[in-house]
Design an enzyme around this catalytic site. Structure first.
Site, PDB file in Angstrom:
ATOM      1  N   ASP A 258       0.858  -1.177   0.000  1.00 13.39           N
ATOM      2  CA  ASP A 258       0.000   0.000   0.000  1.00 13.39           C
ATOM      3  C   ASP A 258       0.904   1.241   0.000  1.00 13.39           C
ATOM      4  O   ASP A 258       2.129   1.144   0.072  1.00 13.39           O
ATOM      5  CB  ASP A 258      -0.973  -0.025   1.194  1.00 13.39           C
ATOM      6  CG  ASP A 258      -2.205   0.842   0.921  1.00 13.39           C
ATOM      7  OD1 ASP A 258      -2.155   1.706   0.017  1.00 13.39           O
ATOM      8  OD2 ASP A 258      -3.226   0.685   1.614  1.00 13.39           O
TER       9      ASP A 258
HETATM   10  C1  NOJ Z   1      -4.057   3.899   0.140  1.00 11.77           C
HETATM   11  C2  NOJ Z   1      -5.252   3.014   0.250  1.00 11.77           C
HETATM   12  O1  NOJ Z   1      -5.206   2.301   1.474  1.00 11.77           O
HETATM   13  C3  NOJ Z   1      -5.402   2.022  -0.886  1.00 11.77           C
HETATM   14  O2  NOJ Z   1      -6.660   1.431  -0.784  1.00 11.77           O
HETATM   15  C4  NOJ Z   1      -5.211   2.685  -2.211  1.00 11.77           C
HETATM   16  O3  NOJ Z   1      -5.353   1.735  -3.244  1.00 11.77           O
HETATM   17  C5  NOJ Z   1      -3.846   3.350  -2.268  1.00 11.77           C
HETATM   18  N1  NOJ Z   1      -3.752   4.347  -1.217  1.00 11.77           N
HETATM   19  C6  NOJ Z   1      -3.586   4.020  -3.618  1.00 11.77           C
HETATM   20  O4  NOJ Z   1      -4.362   5.127  -3.784  1.00 11.77           O
END
Ligand code: NOJ
Length: 712
Positions: A258
């Site tokens: 993430d």
């Molecule tokens: C953080 C989020 O937790 C995740 O769901 C997302 O895909 C990523 N950022 C990218 O934007």
């Protein structure tokens, strides 16, 4: 049902990838493992031309994406295309209801179609990698990301996860990324990014099956969650990433961290610095570093000084190139037809909003409002004229022109302009409200429609709430109107279940409309005027108060259930209850009314004593006993009466949506494999309790037609 495109890498494809890897420098290999957005102010076009990045993130501008893609495919030494990742959570330009609302449709076919239409729009704008579906089970509506989830139930979420993946990947040149692995929805106290500490049994029984379902449906990639799980961040958790994902499930696809999750290992205090974080993440099996800079900064050195074997880099690059190849990124751009902005796309968004909206209560059949009876309707509340907050928490690049507010939509549905009066009453932030005007208006009404809720920005990532009330002065506004003794229809627009027991009790009708996307207002107007019949069923329990959380229908019995009798002590007050609150929710999972009524009868089990390797076969009749064509979602629950391990009081095991004319009856036929009733043994292997089971054929998780069967 939309089928996933069938990608089976041939031996020539594997040879192609190996020959490409053989030509790559270490810098180019590490480049494939780096994903960046524009916040670093880096010149991504040049980086793509140099082969020092392999993936983009959260870029909307199609021209910029094209420039990067042209640089990668045209100017870089090995001409390897870029992954272009974006969060397409509930639509791209055309915005559908939030996932939690969509789950209330219990309609996997529709969700697959929505996923496909969103993917078409996304691909038109250069995206080829979709960070969805989010399949985190959530039993705590304080967590803001409950809006992105499909609710509390493992079985329902698993079926919807499959639908999302199949829908997205039915399109060439699109990969889905299932997230967040795993148990992110179990953050302590519902606070985003907080600790997760649950038993391995709960992890495997409750939280993992939707991920497995998504992977079995062909999801090309997976994203570990930001959080820790039982003492180790998911990003470097060997139980999740090595044991379960790779060994038990045999997943061959890409694992992407993430956003800066590798960097956050330092804040978790399991790594001293970014270099150590890069090392541990690579060893744990993270193929792509989203935004931490750790891989770009340290992997080359870590390989060159012998801290990590170069074979691990090659393995990760193999998986990344394989995904790029499998989805067709090395091919010419496949032609696509954009259907989503046509009437068909808008109709899909409207159907989705109609099917997601849940009629919770309808005392005295106050709904539907009859437009031809010329009732004076007064619409009051911050959602009367609002349009943008109907869209929900994770819009990507939404169409905002020509959005209808509830006021506009109601005017279109009602025959006369004069019968509708509108007052904002209050906004979401201030504690004051226009007492005089709202009360005056309400006094003149035959029926008051209160349009209340939370704005879109109060749910989603990093938007957890400790108080699940109506923000601003909405509670006072509503209480004052409800005290007038008028007929009141309460409509709640929200990204999560809110705790509204007093308002629910005082209102005649209550509709939970969530954040229903661009067609939300039209859907609600069509439902309350009876042009359409509500069919949504809650995919999550609505609590009475925050103190009941976590609250979910498939809880365990406990040794002192609130509704049983036992010893003298147990019969008095020593039961699993609160002394100051009911144990029952405001509305249970699966609940949702219609303007029709349905009778569920004639349950007939063909083999009530089944063998453990066979199927439970039964039929049941459902009849529309109302006066309007309507849809029932028939839910099948079971209980393992006596089990080796404690098990839930009931568990969903099947469901069916069916639309019936007044008086029409359908006989439904079910075959449920005995393995569906399995639990896990001490070694977490599937295990089937022999003996008696109870079955419910139901229109909600709270009651139903009962029968027993046994497994031998
Ligand atoms: C953080 C989020 O937790 C995740 O769901 C997302 O895909 C990523 N950022 C990218 O934007």
């Amino acid at each position: 049902m939309i089928e996933p495109a069938n990608f089976v890498p041939s031996s020539s494809q594997t040879d192609f990838i190996h020959s490409l890897i053989a030509k790559m420098t270490l810098e180019e290999k590490v480049g494939q493992m780096v994903q960046k957005d524009l916040s670093t102010k880096a010149d991504l076009v040049s980086e793509a031309a140099q082969g020092s990045i392999g993936a983009l993130l959260t870029i909307k501008d199609p021209d910029y994406i094209r420039a990067c893609q042209n640089a990668a495919k045209g100017k870089s030494r090995l001409k390897i295309p870029l992954l272009v990742g974006n969060d397409i959570i509930h639509g791209y330009k055309l915005t559908y209801p939030i996932p939690l609302a969509l789950a209330c449709s219990w309609n996997p076919e529709m969700i697959a179609e929505i996923a496909r239409q969103s993917a078409i729009e996304a691909r038109q704008h250069g995206t080829n990698w979709i960070f969805a579906p989010m399949v985190d089970i959530c039993r705590d509506s304080r967590w803001g990301r409950v809006a992105e989830s499909t609710g509390e139930d493992t079985y329902l979420s698993s079926r919807l996860a499959e639908a999302w993946v199949c829908g997205f990947q039915s399109l060439p040149q699109i990969a889905a990324c299932v997230k967040h692995f795993a148990a992110y929805g179990a953050v302590e106290a519902g606070r985003d990014y907080n600790t997760v500490d649950i038993s391995e049994r709960t992890l495997r029984e409750v939280y993992l099956p939707p991920f497995k379902a998504a992977i079995q449906a062909g999801a090309k990639s997976i994203m570990p969650s930001f959080t820790d799980l039982n003492g180790l961040p998911a990003t470097i958790n060997p139980l999740l990433l090595t044991q379960i994902l790779r060994r038990e499930w045999g997943f061959q696809g890409v694992v992407v961290s993430d956003y800066d999750a590798i960097g956050e290992l330092v804040h978790h205090r399991v790594c001293a610095n970014l270099r150590e974080a890069a090392l541990k993440s690579l060893l744990a099996g993270i193929d792509i570093d989203m935004m931490s800079g750790a891989y770009q900064g340290y992997l080359i050195d870590l390989v060159e000084n012998g801290s990590v074997p170069s074979s691990l880099i090659d393995d990760a690059v193999f998986r990344i190139l394989q995904m790029k190849l499998e989805i067709g990124l090395f091919d010419a751009e496949a032609p696509i037809t954009l259907e989503s902005q046509t009437n068909r796309g808008k109709q899909l968004a409207l159907d989705a909003a109609l099917q997601s909206t849940v009629l919770l209560k309808n005392e005295g059949n106050v709904l539907p409002i009859q437009p031809d009876r010329m009732q004076k309707i007064v619409l009051i509340g911050p959602f009367a004229a609002n349009t943008l907050d109907l869209l929900g928490c994770w819009t990507f690049d939404p169409h905002t022109d020509n959005l209808l507010s509830l006021e506009n939509a109601l005017r279109l549905e009602l025959n006369s302009e004069d019968c509708l009066l509108v007052e904002d009453g209050c906004d979401f932030t201030s504690d004051s409200w226009d007492h005089q005007r709202s009360i005056q208006a309400a006094k003149a009404a035959d029926i008051v429609v209160l349009a209340l809720g939370e704005p879109a920005a109060m749910s989603g990532e990093a938007h957890s709430r400790a108080h699940l009330n109506l923000p601003g002065a909405q509670q006072q506004l509503a209480q004052s109107i409800l005290a007038l003794d008028k007929q009141v229809v309460l409509i709640i627009f929200a990204g999560r279940p809110l705790c509204i027991p007093q308002l629910d009790e005082a209102a005649d009708a209550v509709i939970y409309a969530w954040h229903g996307g661009q067609e939300a207002a039209k859907a609600v107007a069509q439902l309350i005027t009876g042009k359409k019949n509500p069919s949504g069923k809650l995919a999550i329990t609505i609590p009475r108060s925050e103190g009941q959380i976590p609250i979910y229908y498939n809880h365990k019995s406990t040794g002192r259930p609130y509704n049983l009798k036992g010893t003298f002590q147990f019969n008095q007050e020593h039961r699993s209850i609160y002394i100051d609150e009911s144990v029952l929710p405001l509305y249970p999972f699966g609940h949702g009314l219609s303007y029709s009524s349905f009778a569920i009868t004639d349950l007939s089990i063909q083999n009530p004593h089944l063998q453990k390797d066979s199927e439970l076969v039964f039929t049941v009749k459902v009849r529309n006993t109302g006066l309007m064509r309507g849809t029932e979602v028939l839910q099948v629950y079971y209980q393992d009466c006596v089990s080796a391990y404690t098990r839930p009081v009931k568990e969903l095991v099947a469901f069916r949506r069916l639309e019936l004319d007044p008086g029409e009856q359908e006989t439904l036929y079910f075959r449920i494999p005995a393995s569906s009733f399995c639990t896990l043994d001490a070694a977490y292997q599937p295990y089937l309790d022999l003996g008696e089971y109870k079955l419910w054929l139901a229109s909600s998780s709270q009651q139903g037609l009962e029968a027993f069967f046994s497994i031998h």
